[in-house]
Design a protein around this motif. Structure first.
Motif, PDB file in Angstrom:
ATOM      1  N   SER A 137       0.850  -1.182   0.000  1.00  0.00           N
ATOM      2  CA  SER A 137       0.000   0.000   0.000  1.00  0.00           C
ATOM      3  C   SER A 137       0.888   1.235   0.000  1.00  0.00           C
ATOM      4  O   SER A 137       1.821   1.343   0.802  1.00  0.00           O
ATOM      5  CB  SER A 137      -0.873  -0.030   1.262  1.00  0.00           C
ATOM      6  OG  SER A 137      -1.711   1.095   1.272  1.00  0.00           O
ATOM      7  N   ILE A 138       0.598   2.129  -0.911  1.00  0.00           N
ATOM      8  CA  ILE A 138       1.340   3.388  -0.940  1.00  0.00           C
ATOM      9  C   ILE A 138       0.415   4.458  -0.363  1.00  0.00           C
ATOM     10  O   ILE A 138      -0.674   4.708  -0.894  1.00  0.00           O
ATOM     11  CB  ILE A 138       1.775   3.733  -2.377  1.00  0.00           C
ATOM     12  CG1 ILE A 138       2.762   2.671  -2.851  1.00  0.00           C
ATOM     13  CG2 ILE A 138       2.382   5.130  -2.435  1.00  0.00           C
ATOM     14  CD1 ILE A 138       3.051   2.709  -4.317  1.00  0.00           C
ATOM     15  N   ILE A 139       0.864   5.024   0.749  1.00  0.00           N
ATOM     16  CA  ILE A 139       0.048   6.013   1.448  1.00  0.00           C
ATOM     17  C   ILE A 139       0.638   7.389   1.150  1.00  0.00           C
ATOM     18  O   ILE A 139       1.678   7.760   1.712  1.00  0.00           O
ATOM     19  CB  ILE A 139       0.112   5.784   2.980  1.00  0.00           C
ATOM     20  CG1 ILE A 139      -0.032   4.305   3.355  1.00  0.00           C
ATOM     21  CG2 ILE A 139      -0.858   6.694   3.718  1.00  0.00           C
ATOM     22  CD1 ILE A 139      -1.402   3.766   3.326  1.00  0.00           C
ATOM     23  N   GLY A 140       0.010   8.125   0.266  1.00  0.00           N
ATOM     24  CA  GLY A 140       0.507   9.465  -0.079  1.00  0.00           C
ATOM     25  C   GLY A 140      -0.162  10.510   0.797  1.00  0.00           C
ATOM     26  O   GLY A 140      -1.390  10.575   0.869  1.00  0.00           O
ATOM     27  N   ILE A 141       0.661  11.314   1.446  1.00  0.00           N
ATOM     28  CA  ILE A 141       0.113  12.305   2.392  1.00  0.00           C
ATOM     29  C   ILE A 141       0.590  13.704   2.030  1.00  0.00           C
ATOM     30  O   ILE A 141       1.784  13.942   1.835  1.00  0.00           O
ATOM     31  CB  ILE A 141       0.556  11.966   3.840  1.00  0.00           C
ATOM     32  CG1 ILE A 141      -0.014  10.593   4.227  1.00  0.00           C
ATOM     33  CG2 ILE A 141       0.109  13.062   4.825  1.00  0.00           C
ATOM     34  CD1 ILE A 141       0.419  10.101   5.593  1.00  0.00           C
ATOM     35  N   GLY A 142      -0.361  14.596   1.925  1.00  0.00           N
ATOM     36  CA  GLY A 142      -0.037  16.013   1.777  1.00  0.00           C
ATOM     37  C   GLY A 142      -0.529  16.703   3.031  1.00  0.00           C
ATOM     38  O   GLY A 142      -1.735  16.683   3.313  1.00  0.00           O
ATOM     39  N   ALA A 143       0.388  17.282   3.805  1.00  0.00           N
ATOM     40  CA  ALA A 143      -0.005  17.979   5.044  1.00  0.00           C
ATOM     41  C   ALA A 143       0.495  19.417   4.947  1.00  0.00           C
ATOM     42  O   ALA A 143       1.703  19.647   4.792  1.00  0.00           O
ATOM     43  CB  ALA A 143       0.578  17.271   6.264  1.00  0.00           C
ATOM     44  N   ASN A 144      -0.435  20.345   5.026  1.00  0.00           N
ATOM     45  CA  ASN A 144      -0.070  21.759   4.908  1.00  0.00           C
ATOM     46  C   ASN A 144       0.439  22.262   6.256  1.00  0.00           C
ATOM     47  O   ASN A 144      -0.304  22.251   7.239  1.00  0.00           O
ATOM     48  CB  ASN A 144      -1.278  22.579   4.460  1.00  0.00           C
ATOM     49  CG  ASN A 144      -1.759  22.145   3.089  1.00  0.00           C
ATOM     50  OD1 ASN A 144      -0.978  21.646   2.281  1.00  0.00           O
ATOM     51  ND2 ASN A 144      -3.050  22.323   2.815  1.00  0.00           N
ATOM     52  N   ILE A 145       1.670  22.705   6.275  1.00  0.00           N
ATOM     53  CA  ILE A 145       2.283  23.087   7.555  1.00  0.00           C
ATOM     54  C   ILE A 145       2.512  24.605   7.666  1.00  0.00           C
ATOM     55  O   ILE A 145       1.961  25.249   8.548  1.00  0.00           O
ATOM     56  CB  ILE A 145       3.626  22.338   7.764  1.00  0.00           C
ATOM     57  CG1 ILE A 145       3.433  20.808   7.611  1.00  0.00           C
ATOM     58  CG2 ILE A 145       4.216  22.673   9.140  1.00  0.00           C
ATOM     59  CD1 ILE A 145       2.559  20.142   8.639  1.00  0.00           C
ATOM     60  N   ASN A 146       3.320  25.172   6.778  1.00  0.00           N
ATOM     61  CA  ASN A 146       3.655  26.601   6.926  1.00  0.00           C
ATOM     62  C   ASN A 146       3.026  27.501   5.870  1.00  0.00           C
ATOM     63  O   ASN A 146       3.144  28.719   5.968  1.00  0.00           O
ATOM     64  CB  ASN A 146       5.174  26.785   6.852  1.00  0.00           C
ATOM     65  CG  ASN A 146       5.863  26.357   8.142  1.00  0.00           C
ATOM     66  OD1 ASN A 146       5.305  26.492   9.237  1.00  0.00           O
ATOM     67  ND2 ASN A 146       7.072  25.829   8.014  1.00  0.00           N
ATOM     68  N   GLN A 147       2.412  26.917   4.857  1.00  0.00           N
ATOM     69  CA  GLN A 147       1.909  27.748   3.754  1.00  0.00           C
ATOM     70  C   GLN A 147       0.891  28.766   4.289  1.00  0.00           C
ATOM     71  O   GLN A 147      -0.031  28.418   5.025  1.00  0.00           O
ATOM     72  CB  GLN A 147       1.275  26.849   2.682  1.00  0.00           C
ATOM     73  CG  GLN A 147       0.947  27.604   1.427  1.00  0.00           C
ATOM     74  CD  GLN A 147       0.616  26.672   0.255  1.00  0.00           C
ATOM     75  OE1 GLN A 147       1.147  25.569   0.155  1.00  0.00           O
ATOM     76  NE2 GLN A 147      -0.265  27.131  -0.626  1.00  0.00           N
ATOM     77  N   ALA A 148       1.083  30.026   3.871  1.00  0.00           N
ATOM     78  CA  ALA A 148       0.255  31.095   4.440  1.00  0.00           C
ATOM     79  C   ALA A 148      -0.963  31.428   3.588  1.00  0.00           C
ATOM     80  O   ALA A 148      -1.990  31.872   4.102  1.00  0.00           O
ATOM     81  CB  ALA A 148       1.113  32.348   4.636  1.00  0.00           C
ATOM     82  N   ALA A 149      -0.858  31.222   2.270  1.00  0.00           N
ATOM     83  CA  ALA A 149      -1.980  31.599   1.403  1.00  0.00           C
ATOM     84  C   ALA A 149      -2.308  30.457   0.456  1.00  0.00           C
ATOM     85  O   ALA A 149      -1.408  29.731   0.005  1.00  0.00           O
ATOM     86  CB  ALA A 149      -1.603  32.841   0.610  1.00  0.00           C
ATOM     87  N   PHE A 150      -3.573  30.306   0.164  1.00  0.00           N
ATOM     88  CA  PHE A 150      -4.021  29.209  -0.706  1.00  0.00           C
ATOM     89  C   PHE A 150      -4.969  29.738  -1.771  1.00  0.00           C
ATOM     90  O   PHE A 150      -5.804  30.603  -1.481  1.00  0.00           O
ATOM     91  CB  PHE A 150      -4.774  28.153   0.126  1.00  0.00           C
ATOM     92  CG  PHE A 150      -3.890  27.404   1.070  1.00  0.00           C
ATOM     93  CD1 PHE A 150      -3.313  26.203   0.704  1.00  0.00           C
ATOM     94  CD2 PHE A 150      -3.615  27.921   2.335  1.00  0.00           C
ATOM     95  CE1 PHE A 150      -2.484  25.518   1.578  1.00  0.00           C
ATOM     96  CE2 PHE A 150      -2.787  27.245   3.213  1.00  0.00           C
ATOM     97  CZ  PHE A 150      -2.215  26.044   2.837  1.00  0.00           C
ATOM     98  N   ALA A 151      -4.838  29.198  -2.976  1.00  0.00           N
ATOM     99  CA  ALA A 151      -5.753  29.584  -4.062  1.00  0.00           C
ATOM    100  C   ALA A 151      -7.167  29.117  -3.704  1.00  0.00           C
ATOM    101  O   ALA A 151      -8.148  29.796  -3.976  1.00  0.00           O
ATOM    102  CB  ALA A 151      -5.284  28.941  -5.365  1.00  0.00           C
ATOM    103  N   ASN A 152      -7.256  27.969  -3.056  1.00  0.00           N
ATOM    104  CA  ASN A 152      -8.544  27.414  -2.642  1.00  0.00           C
ATOM    105  C   ASN A 152      -8.888  27.952  -1.245  1.00  0.00           C
ATOM    106  O   ASN A 152      -8.158  27.716  -0.283  1.00  0.00           O
ATOM    107  CB  ASN A 152      -8.416  25.883  -2.625  1.00  0.00           C
ATOM    108  CG  ASN A 152      -9.704  25.208  -2.220  1.00  0.00           C
ATOM    109  OD1 ASN A 152     -10.570  25.808  -1.588  1.00  0.00           O
ATOM    110  ND2 ASN A 152      -9.834  23.945  -2.592  1.00  0.00           N
TER     111      ASN A 152
END
Ligand code: BTN
Length: 255
Positions: A137-152
Motif C-alpha cells: 500500500s502506498i500512502i501518499g500524504i499532503g499535510a499543509n504546515i507553513n503555507q500562508a496563502a491558498f488559491a482554494n
C-alpha cells in the motif's frame, strides 16, 4: 532535508529525500515495483510538481512550505474486505498529529483532516491486491504546515491556524510518530473496533448536521456510521430516510 528516524516501530526507518519530484506516490510505486524495500520506507520531497489527489485531482503545495510524502506499507495481514481500516488508521494518525496544535481537528470522510472547517491534509492510498490480501500500500500524504496563502479558500495549514511557523523536519518526525502509533494499533489485529469507533467519534458530521450534494440535489443530514467497506451512511434531515454513499457519489457543501 529529512532524516530517517529510529523511535518508531515501522514507519520512517528509511527515508528517501528528493529535493524535487513529480509525485512521491509514483516514485514509491517504482520502488515497490522493483521489489526491494523495507516496510515503512518513505519518499519525501520539498517540491512536488505533479502531485496527485483523490478522484483524479491535482495536489498543489507551495515548495518548501509543507509535507508531501508517501509511505510504503505491506499490510499483508489485512484482508481486502478490511482495506478501509487502513484508510481510517491513516486519517486518525494525521488527526492525532493536528490535535497536537489545535483542539478541533476532524477527519472528513473518507480521510481528509480539517481544522476550523478547512482542509489541512489529504491522503491518496494506492493498494496493490494479491488474492484476498493487500500486498502493498502506498500512502501518499499532503499535510499543509507553513503555507500562508491558498488559491482554494477551503484549504489551510497548521501554521495559518495557529499563527506559528514550524520546522518541517521536526513536524515530519512528529507526524511519523503519530502514523506509526496508529499503524501499530491496526497491526495488533485486536483493536479494529476501537479504530472504527475513534474514527466515527472524530468524523466531521457525526451527530452534527452537514450539507452535501447528491445526484444534483442539495441535502442535509448527519453522519450515522460508516460501513465496513467504507461507505458513508447519512441520516437525512431534509427528507426522511438514510442514504449510503460511496466516494464519488457526494460532494460536501461548505456552510
Ligand atoms: C487528496 O486530498 O485529494 C489527496 C491528496 C494527496 C496528496 C499527496 S502529496 C504526496 C503524495 N504524492 C502524490 O502525488 N499525492 C500524495
Amino acid at each position: 532535508m529529512y532524516n530517517s528516524i529510529q523511535d518508531t516501530l515501522i514507519i520512517g526507518k528509511k527515508v528517501i529525500y528528493l529535493p524535487t519530484c513529480h509525485s512521491t506516490n509514483d516514485i514509491a510505486a517504482e520502488i515497490v515495483h522493483a521489489g526491494l524495500f523495507d516496510e515503512g520506507t518513505i519518499v519525501i520531497t520539498d517540491n512536488q510538481v505533479k502531485g496527485r489527489g483523490q478522484r483524479g485531482t491535482e495536489w498543489v503545495a507551495d515548495p518548501g512550505q509543507n509535507l508531501t510524502f508517501s509511505v510504503i506499507l505491506t499490510p499483508g495481514f489485512l484482508p481486502v474486505g478490511d482495506q478501509f481500516l487502513l484508510s481510517q488508521t491513516v486519517a486518525l494518525g494525521i488527526r492525532a498529529y493536528a490535535a497536537l496544535y489545535v483542539n478541533n481537528a476532524k477527519v472528513k470522510w473518507p480521510n481528509d483532516v480539517h481544522v476550523n472547517g478547512k482542509k489541512v491534509s489529504g491522503v491518496l492510498i494506492e493498494n496493490s491486491i494479491q488474492g484476498s490480501r493487500i500486498a502493498s500500500s502506498i500512502i501518499g500524504i499532503g499535510a499543509n504546515i507553513n503555507q500562508a496563502a491558498f488559491a482554494n479558500s477551503y484549504a489551510t495549514s497548521i501554521g495559518r491556524e495557529t499563527g506559528r511557523q514550524f520546522v518541517l523536519s521536526e513536524e515530519f518526525h512528529k507526524l511519523l510518530r503519530c502514523l506509526d502509533h496508529s499503524y501499530a494499533d491496526l497491526k495488533s489485529r485486536t483493536l479494529n473496533d476501537r479504530i472504527r469507533k475513534d474514527y466515527l467519534t472524530n468524523l466531521f458530521g457525526y451527530n452534527h448536521a452537514v450539507r452535501f450534494k447528491y445526484q444534483d440535489r442539495v441535502l442535509e443530514g448527519t453522519v450515522s456510521h460508516v460501513t465496513l467497506q467504507g461507505k458513508l451512511v447519512l441520516k437525512l434531515l431534509s427528507e426522511s430516510g438514510m442514504l449510503e454513499v460511496g466516494l464519488k457519489e457526494i460532494e460536501w457543501l461548505k456552510d
